[in-house]
Scaffold this motif. Sequence first.
Motif, PDB file in Angstrom:
ATOM      1  N   GLU A  16       0.829  -1.154   0.026  1.00 38.53           N
ATOM      2  CA  GLU A  16      -0.124  -0.094  -0.027  1.00 38.53           C
ATOM      3  C   GLU A  16       0.860   1.309  -0.191  1.00 38.53           C
ATOM      4  OE1 GLU A  16      -2.714  -0.174   3.224  1.00 38.53           O
ATOM      5  OE2 GLU A  16      -3.872  -1.982   2.526  1.00 38.53           O
ATOM      6  N   ARG A  17       2.110   1.206   0.063  1.00 37.65           N
ATOM      7  CA  ARG A  17       2.902   2.243   0.322  1.00 37.65           C
ATOM      8  C   ARG A  17       2.814   3.176  -1.025  1.00 37.65           C
ATOM      9  NH1 ARG A  17       7.765  -0.564   3.436  1.00 37.65           N
ATOM     10  NH2 ARG A  17       6.766  -1.005   5.405  1.00 37.65           N
ATOM     11  N   ALA A  18       3.119   2.645  -2.046  1.00 40.52           N
ATOM     12  CA  ALA A  18       2.871   3.380  -3.392  1.00 40.52           C
ATOM     13  C   ALA A  18       1.739   4.129  -3.542  1.00 40.52           C
ATOM     14  CB  ALA A  18       3.472   2.426  -4.430  1.00 40.52           C
ATOM     15  N   ASP A  19       0.618   3.664  -3.254  1.00 42.99           N
ATOM     16  CA  ASP A  19      -0.775   4.328  -3.160  1.00 42.99           C
ATOM     17  C   ASP A  19      -0.617   5.294  -2.201  1.00 42.99           C
ATOM     18  OD1 ASP A  19      -1.702   2.615  -5.151  1.00 42.99           O
ATOM     19  OD2 ASP A  19      -2.580   1.170  -3.795  1.00 42.99           O
ATOM     20  N   LEU A  20      -0.169   5.337  -1.036  1.00 44.89           N
ATOM     21  CA  LEU A  20      -0.030   6.173   0.062  1.00 44.89           C
ATOM     22  C   LEU A  20       0.695   7.419  -0.541  1.00 44.89           C
ATOM     23  CD1 LEU A  20       0.148   4.168   3.263  1.00 44.89           C
ATOM     24  CD2 LEU A  20      -1.578   5.574   2.810  1.00 44.89           C
ATOM     25  N   GLU A  69      -1.171   9.657  -3.101  1.00 46.41           N
ATOM     26  CA  GLU A  69      -2.234  10.242  -2.272  1.00 46.41           C
ATOM     27  C   GLU A  69      -1.417  11.366  -1.725  1.00 46.41           C
ATOM     28  OE1 GLU A  69      -6.077   9.676   0.537  1.00 46.41           O
ATOM     29  OE2 GLU A  69      -5.278   8.066  -0.254  1.00 46.41           O
ATOM     30  N   VAL A  70      -0.571  11.190  -1.045  1.00 43.28           N
ATOM     31  CA  VAL A  70       0.371  12.387  -0.375  1.00 43.28           C
ATOM     32  C   VAL A  70       0.718  13.425  -1.313  1.00 43.28           C
ATOM     33  CG1 VAL A  70       2.392  13.047   0.806  1.00 43.28           C
ATOM     34  CG2 VAL A  70       1.038  11.006   1.627  1.00 43.28           C
ATOM     35  N   TYR A  71       1.328  13.299  -2.602  1.00 42.66           N
ATOM     36  CA  TYR A  71       1.431  13.926  -3.602  1.00 42.66           C
ATOM     37  C   TYR A  71       0.176  14.653  -3.961  1.00 42.66           C
ATOM     38  CZ  TYR A  71       6.291  11.758  -4.163  1.00 42.66           C
ATOM     39  OH  TYR A  71       7.582  11.574  -3.892  1.00 42.66           O
ATOM     40  N   ALA A  72      -0.759  14.022  -4.331  1.00 47.02           N
ATOM     41  CA  ALA A  72      -2.134  14.503  -4.588  1.00 47.02           C
ATOM     42  C   ALA A  72      -2.636  15.760  -3.601  1.00 47.02           C
ATOM     43  CB  ALA A  72      -3.218  13.549  -5.063  1.00 47.02           C
ATOM     44  N   ARG A  73      -2.632  15.446  -2.328  1.00 50.01           N
ATOM     45  CA  ARG A  73      -3.076  16.309  -1.393  1.00 50.01           C
ATOM     46  C   ARG A  73      -2.206  17.431  -1.605  1.00 50.01           C
ATOM     47  NH1 ARG A  73      -5.039  12.947   4.178  1.00 50.01           N
ATOM     48  NH2 ARG A  73      -6.734  11.871   3.099  1.00 50.01           N
TER      49      ARG A  73
END
Length: 195
Positions: free
Chosen positions: A33-37, A40-44
């Motif tokens: 799940e780390r790549a998805d996290l 998502e951090v980058y998107a935020r």
Amino acid sequence: MTAALDAWFVEEILVHEGALRHYLARHWPNVDERADLRQEVYARVYQAAATELPRHPKAFLLTTARHLVVDRARRGKVVSIEPMGDLEPLHVLVDEVSPERWCGGRQVLHRLSDALDRLPARCREVVWLRRVEELSQREVAHRMGITEKTVEKHIAKGMRLLADQFLGGDDAWPRTRRDAGADHRDADDDARHAD
């Protein structure tokens, strides 16, 4: 604006990808799940930067990651109460609340309310903030303007008095002069620590 924001993002955020990967490796156990996290951090961060660029991009990036990890962990603890299928074939009996059980629960709540009301005022407030509103010890201390050590003392005293009340009945702990003076002693402790 988009081209300028994209350039800022590359120069100020993506350069800290190693730090972000390290943070997620330390704080998120599921490797898959780390790549998805990370995405998502980058998107935020990108979305927030579109409104206003942060003064400290690396700190903002890692704080965003921390908030996301906490949110995900909190969501992971939530258990769905929706039925997963037809329970009829399992012959599961749904326990309806009987009048006796309902009345017993009401009596326990009434006793707890009475016991809370009998606590010294500051002790009651600390117990309420810590145990009912679930604030951290530091947040309680900050909100009440007391030290964390005093919060600990109030929690210990409050829990002891509540346990005494439930285990010993209504007359388990009549308010004594020693209890009445406890709030004054705690205020003195706070004044000494504030210096």
